[in-house]
Write an enzyme that holds these catalytic residues in place. Structure first.
Site, PDB file in Angstrom:
ATOM      1  N   ASP A 199       0.825  -1.199   0.000  1.00 55.39           N
ATOM      2  CA  ASP A 199       0.000   0.000   0.000  1.00 55.39           C
ATOM      3  C   ASP A 199       0.867   1.261   0.000  1.00 55.39           C
ATOM      4  OD1 ASP A 199      -2.796   1.018   0.360  1.00 55.39           O
ATOM      5  OD2 ASP A 199      -1.915   1.931   2.142  1.00 55.39           O
ATOM      6  N   GLU A 258       1.776  -0.692  -5.068  1.00 56.55           N
ATOM      7  CA  GLU A 258       0.780   0.321  -5.386  1.00 56.55           C
ATOM      8  C   GLU A 258       1.536   1.643  -5.390  1.00 56.55           C
ATOM      9  OE1 GLU A 258      -3.056   2.894  -3.968  1.00 56.55           O
ATOM     10  OE2 GLU A 258      -1.438   2.379  -2.626  1.00 56.55           O
TER      11      GLU A 258
HETATM   12  C1  GLC Z   1      -4.171   3.050  -0.760  1.00 53.85           C
HETATM   13  C2  GLC Z   1      -5.405   2.200  -0.660  1.00 53.85           C
HETATM   14  C3  GLC Z   1      -6.534   3.059  -0.217  1.00 53.85           C
HETATM   15  C4  GLC Z   1      -6.205   3.656   1.124  1.00 53.85           C
HETATM   16  C5  GLC Z   1      -4.892   4.398   1.081  1.00 53.85           C
HETATM   17  C6  GLC Z   1      -4.395   4.713   2.460  1.00 53.85           C
HETATM   18  O1  GLC Z   1      -4.258   3.995  -1.764  1.00 53.85           O
HETATM   19  O2  GLC Z   1      -5.637   1.544  -1.873  1.00 53.85           O
HETATM   20  O3  GLC Z   1      -7.738   2.356  -0.180  1.00 53.85           O
HETATM   21  O4  GLC Z   1      -7.217   4.532   1.506  1.00 53.85           O
HETATM   22  O5  GLC Z   1      -3.888   3.634   0.468  1.00 53.85           O
HETATM   23  O6  GLC Z   1      -3.954   3.558   3.102  1.00 53.85           O
END
Ligand code: GLC
Ligand code: CA
Length: 524
Positions: A199, A258
């Site tokens: 994340d 991500e």
């Molecule tokens: C990422 C996740 C999202 C979350 C954010 C903070 O972007 O995909 O859902 O709110 O991180 O952890």
């Protein structure tokens, strides 16, 4: 090559609270996922990515973790997690879990200790506490969820949170933080998981001196350049260390970033041979339904990502964005485009991420009543941004029942399902020729058996009208063609033996007349 399964894998994202509710309390859970594993195996995906199920106050749907080594009681137990991983493996499915290293929940033991400790203490040094200037915060950084990125404590210090105030950012310059996460990785690897989705992988390292950005709507700037808190070069050292941990397992486990970056070249830096294995292709996700733009992003991705030895990936939806059937216009036209889009995506070389419910042709739920909205974006934006709940509405499994099979009859899902979803349920679409679910099943099974689908890292574009995307791929002596018509008029294509089409088409002699917003796979 067992260790290389991920290079052309189809990975299905399970948003745990909204997939299947095993105990009828209205919230999806780990036993619920386990009960639906036969469905996922039958669909033809290779792996699941499960969003966070760790102990959490759920201020951000579980992306606010209070204990990284346990399961939230509303979602199950550690034994359920163990059982789920084992059962998935028995069905031939790999399991990727989420890890949230940029921030903890404010209820995490470390943050509680930090609040109880003095400014300058080792407890505070695990997070990013700073002095402001007068009443002003330390700098101009903005929270992704709206408003400023700093919250002030009664003792005058401020702490950084790039997301919600209940999600304080960790200090990755502190070796304790690094050691702790190595240990958390090993905890889940020892439990049997096949990899991690990381994340906010671009967020952990902040620029020295914490300089102002000097602009508003900052995260939009990330489309053009790194920010002092996003995509800093220092993050790569963290992934080199993580890679060493992943590689101590046999076969090596994988890391998926991500990472939101300005360009595919910046993204490729996360995928160098000693870093992570895959990263989500958000450049593809954010491209509209337009032939030239799609061709450009495909070409660009296939130039930048394989250049570092990694497979390209493709994704259209996830739990943070409007469902793509809606982005592509919504209604029957949007769904038709989404059906055409899946054949395009599954024909591209590399790995594909699907989001639960897209195989049912679900659209974004745009009219959730305000009182049920839970995404912190709704509050943080002063009720101007409804947030991401519309793509998190629980999945319809059956035609009937108070929860459409998401939970037991009589239960009430945490977000209400539209009535029309009864006819989009798994039950309603199963075995129905031409349904979106059967289109996905057919496409995934064809992809699995056809050597020219998935593997490799290039496409051969064929001459076509500007609004038609047409390419071929050859492997093991078999050539597969994929064409998509994004123009308003039917397109004439020499489709020999059609394997699959996203909608009906006409045949004229040996040619196929491909209608608007339709795609087709054929063998030459
Ligand atoms: C990422 C996740 C999202 C979350 C954010 C903070 O972007 O995909 O859902 O709110 O991180 O952890
Ligand atoms: Ca439940």
């Amino acid at each position: 090559m067992a260790g290389d399964w991920w290079r052309d894998a189809v990975i299905y994202q399970v948003y745990v609270r909204s997939f299947a509710d095993g105990n009828g309390d209205g919230i999806g859970d780990l036993p619920g996922i386990r009960s639906r594993l036969p469905y996922l195996a039958g669909l033809g995906v290779d792996a699941l990515w499960i969003t966070p199920f760790y102990t959490s106050p759920m201020a951000d749907g579980g992306y606010d973790v209070a204990d990284y080594r346990d399961v939230d009681p509303t979602l199950g137990t550690l034994d359920d997690a163990r059982g789920l991983v084992r059962a998935a493996h028995e069905q031939g499915l790999k399991v990727i879990v989420d890890i949230v290293p940029n921030h903890t929940s404010s209820r995490h033991e470390w943050f509680r200790q930090a609040l109880q400790s003095a400014p300058g203490s080792p407890e505070r040094d695990r997070y990013l506490f700073r002095e402001g200037t007068g009443d002003a915060p330390p700098n101009d950084w903005e929270s992704v969820f709206g408003g400023g990125a700093w919250t002030r404590l009664p003792d005058g210090q401020w702490y950084l949170h790039l997301f919600d105030p209940t999600q304080p950012d960790l200090n990755w310059a502190n070796p304790q933080v690094r050691d702790e996460f190595h240990d958390v990785l090993r905890f889940w690897l020892d439990l049997g998981v096949d990899g991690f989705r990381i994340d906010v992988a671009h967020g952990m390292v902040k620029q020295d001196g914490f300089p102002d950005v000097g602009a508003q709507e900052q995260h939009k700037l990330l489309e053009t350049r790194p920010l002092p808190y996003f995509d800093q070069d220092g993050v790569h050292e963290i992934y080199r260390e993580w890679r060493k941990v992943l590689d101590t397992y046999d076969p090596p486990r994988i890391g998926v970033a991500e990472a939101w970056t300005a360009t595919a070249e910046r993204l490729a830096r996360y995928l160098r041979p000693d870093e992570l294995h895959q990263a989500f292709n958000f450049h593809y996700l954010t491209t509209g339904w337009e032939a030239r733009a799609l061709r450009e992003v495909v070409d660009h991705s296939l130039t930048a990502i394989p250049a570092v030895g990694a497979p390209a990936t493709w994704v259209l939806s996830n739990h943070d964005v409007h469902r793509h059937a809606t982005r592509y216009g919504g209604g029957p036209a949007g769904v038709r485009r989404a059906r055409a889009a899946i054949l395009l995506m599954l024909a591209l070389p590399g790995s594909v991420y699907l989001y639960q419910g897209e195989e049912l042709g679900l659209e974004e739920v745009l009219d959730l009543p305000e009182e049920v909205l839970q995404d912190p974006m709704w509050e943080r934006s002063g009720h101007t941004d409804r947030g991401r709940d519309g793509c998190r509405v629980p999945i319809p499994w059956t035609r009937g029942g108070s929860a459409l099979g998401f939970g037991a009859d009589g239960s009430t899902p945490w977000l209400p399902q539209p009535e029309a979803w009864s006819e989009l349920s798994v039950e309603a679409q199963t075995g129905v020729e031409g349904s979106t679910l059967e289109l996905y099943r057919g496409a995934l099974h064809t992809r699995r058996e056809h050597p020219a689908l998935g593997a490799g890292d290039a496409v051969d574009w064929q001459d076509s009208e500007p609004e038609v995307l047409w390419f071929s791929r050859t492997a093991a002596g078999r050539t597969l063609h994929c064409a998509v018509n994004l123009g308003p008029e039917p397109a004439r294509l020499p489709a020999g033996t059609v394997l699959l089409a996203s909608d009906e088409y006409e045949v004229d002699g040996s040619d196929t007349l491909l209608p608007t917003d339709t795609s087709v796979w054929w063998e030459a």
